[in-house]
Design an enzyme around this catalytic site. Sequence first.
Site, PDB file in Angstrom:
ATOM      1  N   GLU A  53       5.885  11.145  24.035  1.00 57.18           N
ATOM      2  CA  GLU A  53       6.577  12.177  24.812  1.00 57.18           C
ATOM      3  C   GLU A  53       6.253  13.507  24.147  1.00 57.18           C
ATOM      4  O   GLU A  53       6.660  13.747  23.015  1.00 57.18           O
ATOM      5  CB  GLU A  53       8.083  11.972  24.793  1.00 57.18           C
ATOM      6  CG  GLU A  53       8.534  10.698  25.463  1.00 57.18           C
ATOM      7  CD  GLU A  53      10.026  10.474  25.294  1.00 57.18           C
ATOM      8  OE1 GLU A  53      10.728  10.475  26.314  1.00 57.18           O
ATOM      9  OE2 GLU A  53      10.472  10.303  24.146  1.00 57.18           O
ATOM     10  N   TYR A  68       1.695  17.783  36.930  1.00 56.89           N
ATOM     11  CA  TYR A  68       1.446  16.348  37.047  1.00 56.89           C
ATOM     12  C   TYR A  68       0.034  16.137  37.580  1.00 56.89           C
ATOM     13  O   TYR A  68      -0.429  16.853  38.446  1.00 56.89           O
ATOM     14  CB  TYR A  68       2.466  15.680  37.982  1.00 56.89           C
ATOM     15  CG  TYR A  68       3.775  15.429  37.304  1.00 56.89           C
ATOM     16  CD1 TYR A  68       3.957  14.300  36.519  1.00 56.89           C
ATOM     17  CD2 TYR A  68       4.828  16.321  37.434  1.00 56.89           C
ATOM     18  CE1 TYR A  68       5.158  14.059  35.871  1.00 56.89           C
ATOM     19  CE2 TYR A  68       6.036  16.097  36.798  1.00 56.89           C
ATOM     20  CZ  TYR A  68       6.189  14.962  36.027  1.00 56.89           C
ATOM     21  OH  TYR A  68       7.371  14.738  35.399  1.00 56.89           O
TER      22      TYR A  68
END
Length: 97
Positions: A53, A68
């Site tokens: 992450e 994204y």
Amino acid sequence: NLPCSLFQDRLVQLERGVYLGWAALGGDVRKCVANIGISPSFVGEENAETIVEAHVIAEDAPLPADFYGETLRLLLLGFVRPERKFDFTNGPGELIA
């Protein structure tokens, strides 16, 4: 959204925890903090495999609202601390202070 299974063999060689480094998104390079681990604070929802992450630090200019599908490259330079479980019962303020 790259499956960690593609590089799981490399991830298991690293100690679970927090790392500092650089993140490159397109031609833009920014500081980042990355956690490598299983998200132990979410009891019953821990990840089955080690994940990454990354938190990109936008100091000078905001990041794109939606990236994204874009390639994000990470260069991890140093280990900060081991991954640990946090108690969120008193809110996140305790964790930041």
